[in-house]
Design a protein around this motif. Sequence first.
Motif, mmCIF file in Angstrom:
data_model
loop_
_atom_site.group_PDB
_atom_site.id
_atom_site.type_symbol
_atom_site.label_atom_id
_atom_site.label_comp_id
_atom_site.label_asym_id
_atom_site.label_seq_id
_atom_site.Cartn_x
_atom_site.Cartn_y
_atom_site.Cartn_z
ATOM 1 N N ASN A 223 2.706 -2.813 -5.274
ATOM 2 C CA ASN A 223 2.262 -3.820 -4.303
ATOM 3 C C ASN A 223 1.833 -5.127 -4.951
ATOM 4 O OD1 ASN A 223 2.064 -1.123 -3.178
ATOM 5 N ND2 ASN A 223 1.024 -2.019 -1.411
ATOM 6 N N PRO A 246 2.651 3.508 2.521
ATOM 7 C CA PRO A 246 1.822 2.728 3.447
ATOM 8 C C PRO A 246 0.483 3.357 3.816
ATOM 9 C CG PRO A 246 4.122 2.657 4.123
ATOM 10 C CD PRO A 246 4.038 3.660 3.020
ATOM 11 N N ASN A 249 -1.869 3.321 0.947
ATOM 12 C CA ASN A 249 -2.408 1.975 0.728
ATOM 13 C C ASN A 249 -3.542 1.662 1.686
ATOM 14 O OD1 ASN A 249 0.894 0.528 0.072
ATOM 15 N ND2 ASN A 249 -0.476 1.626 -1.284
ATOM 16 N N VAL A 255 -4.666 -2.180 1.074
ATOM 17 C CA VAL A 255 -4.535 -3.191 2.125
ATOM 18 C C VAL A 255 -5.683 -2.986 3.106
ATOM 19 C CG1 VAL A 255 -2.035 -3.419 1.915
ATOM 20 C CG2 VAL A 255 -2.972 -1.736 3.505
ATOM 21 N N MET A 258 -3.137 -2.257 8.269
ATOM 22 C CA MET A 258 -1.696 -2.025 8.152
ATOM 23 C C MET A 258 -0.886 -3.247 8.555
ATOM 24 S SD MET A 258 0.284 0.345 6.962
ATOM 25 C CE MET A 258 -0.382 1.995 7.172
ATOM 26 N N HIS A 261 0.193 -5.106 5.561
ATOM 27 C CA HIS A 261 0.946 -4.410 4.515
ATOM 28 C C HIS A 261 2.129 -5.268 4.072
ATOM 29 C CE1 HIS A 261 3.160 -1.385 2.291
ATOM 30 N NE2 HIS A 261 2.022 -0.708 2.247
#
Length: 338
Positions: A223, A246, A249, A255, A258, A261
């Motif tokens: 990322n 995702p 993360n 993040v 979302m 993201h």
Amino acid sequence: MTDPAAFIAGLPKAELHVHIEGTLEPELMVALARRNNVALPYADVDAVRAAYSFGNLQDFLDLYYQGMNVLQQEQDYYDLAMAYLRRAAEQNVLHAEIFFDPQGHTDRGIPFRTVIDGLWAAMKDAERSYGLTTSLILSFLRHLDEAAAERTLDEAMPWRERFIGVGLDSSEKGHPPSKFRRVFARARSLGLKAVAHAGEEGPPGYVREALDLLQVQRIDHGNRALEDDALVARLAQEQMPLTVCPLSNLRLCVVPDMTQHPLRRMLQAGLVATVNSDDPAYFGGYMTENFAAVQQALGLTRDEIVTLAGNSFRAAFLDEAAKQRHLAALAAYAAAAI
């Protein structure tokens, strides 16, 4: 996209970033603790599930390693892997490349043979029962030293034919890829593939080290590479796959939300991004849930979803014939979906 949830549910896909130890659901953890007479600091399944809450990577890892203690016998590893593979098959995963952390087991006194025999038996049974293909990637724990990684590679050699590559995981901060340069060079000399976690919590420089010093063929996560325009351009030019996770993360606060993201930005930059589940029992979702979460948050189109699934097959350590067979199945599915 018409009914994106249904489209995602049936989507042919490969998973390239999943830690088998991270598929340990609370129900199985409690059952194995009872089987092996292992004391857990939780009263029941609900208490275990409530503990699956963390604010950063290290908090998660502390719980993750604690959960491993219930894995004692070959049957435990079989049950763990089979539970994941059954669910993967239900979600139309056609191929899975699975990380395992031998040091997390052998350092507790569990023989390497016990771990790999249990995993291998489940993989072969799942291939026969569900039709999906599987491979193992031996991951080194980066918070330990390179000498420990060298010993683990030595210990793994009698089972060299059972794993296709080596990886690097665990606490990223303060443990750059350069720390493992020699053991990765040795692994590559043995014909093993090379991948490494980089750019999750660590800086873009760790991604560069993984590329230049470890000579990896995939970047796991990646990322933070987006913070470096020159690095992004290089990743795009080299078509270096990123195995993005995702829900992981989100849960590990890589993040904040979302909707922020970077997956769509990765695609727009020409990066070979893929969607994966990482440690799904801890992060709240397997492949379908990860695709659905990021699609809903970012409003991904059907073409973008198909691109992500296609990237997973292109980035897999499969022969070209198998890749083309899976890509053809994906194209047929997309064409038939209305």
